[in-house]
Scaffold this active site. Sequence first.
Site, PDB file in Angstrom:
ATOM      1  N   ASP A 186       0.862  -1.180   0.000  1.00 26.76           N
ATOM      2  CA  ASP A 186       0.000   0.000   0.000  1.00 26.76           C
ATOM      3  C   ASP A 186       0.904   1.239   0.000  1.00 26.76           C
ATOM      4  OD1 ASP A 186       0.895   0.282   2.604  1.00 26.76           O
ATOM      5  OD2 ASP A 186      -1.097   0.254   3.527  1.00 26.76           O
TER       6      ASP A 186
ATOM      7  N   CYS B 219       3.117  -3.182   4.050  1.00 24.94           N
ATOM      8  CA  CYS B 219       2.207  -2.095   4.443  1.00 24.94           C
ATOM      9  C   CYS B 219       2.855  -1.400   5.634  1.00 24.94           C
ATOM     10  CB  CYS B 219       0.787  -2.600   4.718  1.00 24.94           C
ATOM     11  SG  CYS B 219       0.576  -3.628   6.181  1.00 24.94           S
TER      12      CYS B 219
ATOM     13  N   THR C 117       2.517  -1.861   8.877  1.00 24.15           N
ATOM     14  CA  THR C 117       2.923  -2.810   9.921  1.00 24.15           C
ATOM     15  C   THR C 117       3.222  -4.204   9.386  1.00 24.15           C
ATOM     16  OG1 THR C 117       0.628  -3.467  10.246  1.00 24.15           O
ATOM     17  CG2 THR C 117       1.458  -1.648  11.621  1.00 24.15           C
ATOM     18  N   GLY C 118       2.781  -4.494   8.188  1.00 24.54           N
ATOM     19  CA  GLY C 118       2.823  -5.859   7.665  1.00 24.54           C
ATOM     20  C   GLY C 118       1.622  -6.690   8.077  1.00 24.54           C
TER      21      GLY C 118
ATOM     22  N   HIS D 247       9.675 -23.504   9.406  1.00 18.57           N
ATOM     23  CA  HIS D 247       8.612 -24.177  10.158  1.00 18.57           C
ATOM     24  C   HIS D 247       7.231 -24.035   9.514  1.00 18.57           C
ATOM     25  CE1 HIS D 247      10.812 -24.385  14.319  1.00 18.57           C
ATOM     26  NE2 HIS D 247      11.577 -24.768  13.301  1.00 18.57           N
ATOM     27  N   ASN D 248       6.970 -22.897   8.914  1.00 17.99           N
ATOM     28  CA  ASN D 248       5.611 -22.612   8.422  1.00 17.99           C
ATOM     29  C   ASN D 248       5.487 -22.729   6.905  1.00 17.99           C
ATOM     30  OD1 ASN D 248       6.115 -20.075  10.743  1.00 17.99           O
ATOM     31  ND2 ASN D 248       4.731 -21.770  11.179  1.00 17.99           N
TER      32      ASN D 248
ATOM     33  N   HIS E  23       6.721 -30.606  10.803  1.00 21.15           N
ATOM     34  CA  HIS E  23       5.972 -29.414  10.385  1.00 21.15           C
ATOM     35  C   HIS E  23       4.978 -29.711   9.262  1.00 21.15           C
ATOM     36  CE1 HIS E  23       8.648 -27.240  12.965  1.00 21.15           C
ATOM     37  NE2 HIS E  23       9.696 -27.680  12.294  1.00 21.15           N
TER      38      HIS E  23
END
Length: 147
Positions: free
Chosen positions: A8, A65, A67-68, A98-99, A133
């Site tokens: 943004d 953005c 803050t993210g 991990h994600n 994971h």
Amino acid sequence: MQIAVASDHAGFTLKQALADHLRDLGHVVTDLGTDGEEPVDYPDFGAAVGRAVTAGPADLGVCVCGTGIGISIAANKIPGVRAAVVHDVSSAHLARAHNDANVACFGARLTGGTTALDALDTFLATSFEAGRHLRRIAKIDRLEEDE
Ligand code: RB5
């Protein structure tokens, strides 16, 4: 690698710097906007990156953005997206390892430019560890199907 980027207005300057860095590294960058500092709505841009990652042509996405946070929430509404807010090298490493995050989101008002570039390098260089994971990622996929 093909990488979709968007931000943004609050993230515009950092997005440009991250995109330039990616091009310098030889990646093919698809810049989905925004194109300046006129106020726009971050959900439009988070969704655009999410769609580019899940439907192609992007392998990974980068969102910025203030803050993210907002742009990550929006990107995560696109099925198949695992967008993570990345603050530093450690969070970037863990988001991939991990994600299996496929979109890195940065907060331009919270994270300095050098830290963001280092975190992006780490995000790109880190592989998913799979193992234990995998089961957890599969559960996230099922949440999208079941809700
Ligand atoms: C825009 O002012 C700001 O709200 C946005 O960039 C972001 O921080 C939202 O999460």
